[in-house]
Design a protein around this motif. Sequence first.
Motif, mmCIF file in Angstrom:
data_model
loop_
_atom_site.group_PDB
_atom_site.id
_atom_site.type_symbol
_atom_site.label_atom_id
_atom_site.label_comp_id
_atom_site.label_asym_id
_atom_site.label_seq_id
_atom_site.Cartn_x
_atom_site.Cartn_y
_atom_site.Cartn_z
ATOM 1 N N HIS A 140 0.826 -1.210 0.000
ATOM 2 C CA HIS A 140 0.000 0.000 0.000
ATOM 3 C C HIS A 140 0.859 1.259 0.000
ATOM 4 O O HIS A 140 0.573 2.215 -0.738
ATOM 5 C CB HIS A 140 -0.926 0.006 1.219
ATOM 6 C CG HIS A 140 -1.786 1.226 1.309
ATOM 7 N ND1 HIS A 140 -2.927 1.395 0.558
ATOM 8 C CD2 HIS A 140 -1.653 2.351 2.057
ATOM 9 C CE1 HIS A 140 -3.465 2.566 0.840
ATOM 10 N NE2 HIS A 140 -2.711 3.171 1.740
ATOM 11 N N ALA A 141 1.915 1.266 0.820
ATOM 12 C CA ALA A 141 2.784 2.443 0.892
ATOM 13 C C ALA A 141 3.402 2.746 -0.464
ATOM 14 O O ALA A 141 3.488 3.910 -0.891
ATOM 15 C CB ALA A 141 3.879 2.226 1.935
ATOM 16 N N ILE A 142 3.818 1.711 -1.168
ATOM 17 C CA ILE A 142 4.437 1.897 -2.487
ATOM 18 C C ILE A 142 3.406 2.349 -3.509
ATOM 19 O O ILE A 142 3.700 3.149 -4.406
ATOM 20 C CB ILE A 142 5.135 0.593 -2.921
ATOM 21 C CG1 ILE A 142 6.338 0.328 -2.002
ATOM 22 C CG2 ILE A 142 5.589 0.656 -4.379
ATOM 23 C CD1 ILE A 142 6.915 -1.057 -2.135
ATOM 24 N N ILE A 186 7.653 8.637 1.880
ATOM 25 C CA ILE A 186 6.459 8.084 2.501
ATOM 26 C C ILE A 186 6.825 7.567 3.890
ATOM 27 O O ILE A 186 7.753 6.778 4.047
ATOM 28 C CB ILE A 186 5.865 6.932 1.654
ATOM 29 C CG1 ILE A 186 5.485 7.434 0.264
ATOM 30 C CG2 ILE A 186 4.650 6.321 2.361
ATOM 31 C CD1 ILE A 186 4.396 8.490 0.249
ATOM 32 N N ILE A 187 6.078 8.019 4.889
ATOM 33 C CA ILE A 187 6.292 7.586 6.269
ATOM 34 C C ILE A 187 5.425 6.359 6.520
ATOM 35 O O ILE A 187 4.197 6.440 6.573
ATOM 36 C CB ILE A 187 5.933 8.698 7.272
ATOM 37 C CG1 ILE A 187 6.685 9.994 6.943
ATOM 38 C CG2 ILE A 187 6.222 8.231 8.692
ATOM 39 C CD1 ILE A 187 8.179 9.893 7.053
ATOM 40 N N PHE A 229 8.239 16.140 -1.468
ATOM 41 C CA PHE A 229 6.916 15.808 -0.972
ATOM 42 C C PHE A 229 7.023 14.727 0.099
ATOM 43 O O PHE A 229 7.800 13.789 -0.023
ATOM 44 C CB PHE A 229 6.017 15.301 -2.107
ATOM 45 C CG PHE A 229 5.856 16.280 -3.237
ATOM 46 C CD1 PHE A 229 4.806 17.184 -3.251
ATOM 47 C CD2 PHE A 229 6.760 16.294 -4.291
ATOM 48 C CE1 PHE A 229 4.665 18.090 -4.285
ATOM 49 C CE2 PHE A 229 6.619 17.194 -5.344
ATOM 50 C CZ PHE A 229 5.573 18.102 -5.335
ATOM 51 N N MET A 230 6.208 14.863 1.141
ATOM 52 C CA MET A 230 6.195 13.861 2.197
ATOM 53 C C MET A 230 4.754 13.506 2.525
ATOM 54 O O MET A 230 3.885 14.377 2.629
ATOM 55 C CB MET A 230 6.912 14.366 3.449
ATOM 56 C CG MET A 230 6.951 13.350 4.580
ATOM 57 S SD MET A 230 8.135 13.764 5.905
ATOM 58 C CE MET A 230 7.416 15.283 6.523
ATOM 59 N N GLY A 231 4.487 12.217 2.660
ATOM 60 C CA GLY A 231 3.145 11.767 2.993
ATOM 61 C C GLY A 231 3.202 10.570 3.923
ATOM 62 O O GLY A 231 4.252 9.969 4.136
ATOM 63 N N GLY A 232 2.065 10.241 4.480
ATOM 64 C CA GLY A 232 1.981 9.113 5.385
ATOM 65 C C GLY A 232 1.257 7.945 4.752
ATOM 66 O O GLY A 232 0.502 8.108 3.789
#
Length: 354
Positions: A165-167, A271-272, A294-297
């Motif tokens: 999911h993170a990828i 991605i965290i 860009f940073m997201g969770g």
Amino acid sequence: MKALMYYGKENVRIEDVPEPELRPGTIKIHPAFTGICGGDLHLYYDGEESGSNSKDKPHPLSGETLPIVFGHEMSGTIEAIADDVETDMKVGDPVVVESEMACGHCPACKAGNYNDCEVMGFIGVNGWGGGLSEHIVVDARRVYPIGDIPLDQAAMIEPFAVGYHAIRLVDVQPGQTALVGGAGPIGLLLGVILKAKGLKVIMSEISQARKDKALDSHAADVVIDPTKDDLLERVKEETDGKGADVAFDSVGAESVVHQLLSALKAQGHLIIVALHVRPVTMNLTKEMGFGEKFMGGSMGYANDHADAIKLIQDRHIDLSTFITDRIKVEDIVEKGFRPLHEDAEHHIKILVEM
């Protein structure tokens, strides 16, 4: 039936509990293997404050207070299927359970992002049974066939789906370079998935045992110890000076977030995936504004299990290399929780059988 019940901090007990009954729309499963994850360790060692229900406070979805049946990373075989369930699955089929609980009514659920549910929980953490029992009954929509994937490896599909999911949140392409912070269970699975999708994987890790595992399991092409080498310079060397296209934090430490951001290319994505228990202090303009990074969770999974299973099957991914022990439920504290807590460097995934 026998089940491992979670009562709170350092308090789990094998008890006789009522066997769950098949209901309309459900499937009854005999659990085979259940993995121990970091969240389970937090619950055992830190207590109920790590979850969202307690002895006095029921979870809003399950309505259950402690104790609850433990275990959410589960595989098993089908024992019975309710008459109203339309499925090609049959009794005896090997399956896994998607353990997320969601309300189905909040804006995130209505948008299909049920992993972002306002009252999200997990089977085996917040109620509705758990994998560390002789039987569990779950909604049919949460059950996925696994074909010829061995049941022990299938118990790792739940954390595999977390990485998948993170990828999926970023548009990764073959030939790109991904930087993964941490070679723990999720970091290693991230590496395996990224490599299966055609990316070059650089992993940052300080533990020698985990560095060795990352290379031996082919979860990483390059492993860098940031305490011995300059991570930014090494990543530049591996990317012709550009920096990583994408990065994933599977550690949960502030220093790792800063390191990963610094090693990203301009307009790269971080991605965290890890759970951060402490706030992170950042200079947003310096670390993200310059370079337009860009940073997201990422949280859990949503509509990922089927695709994750297909990737494992299509690419013949062998997850057995990440299984460091198989134990009986009566030994879960001494041979499960304790070694993962005290010697995490030498353990990836410990599986439990009832």
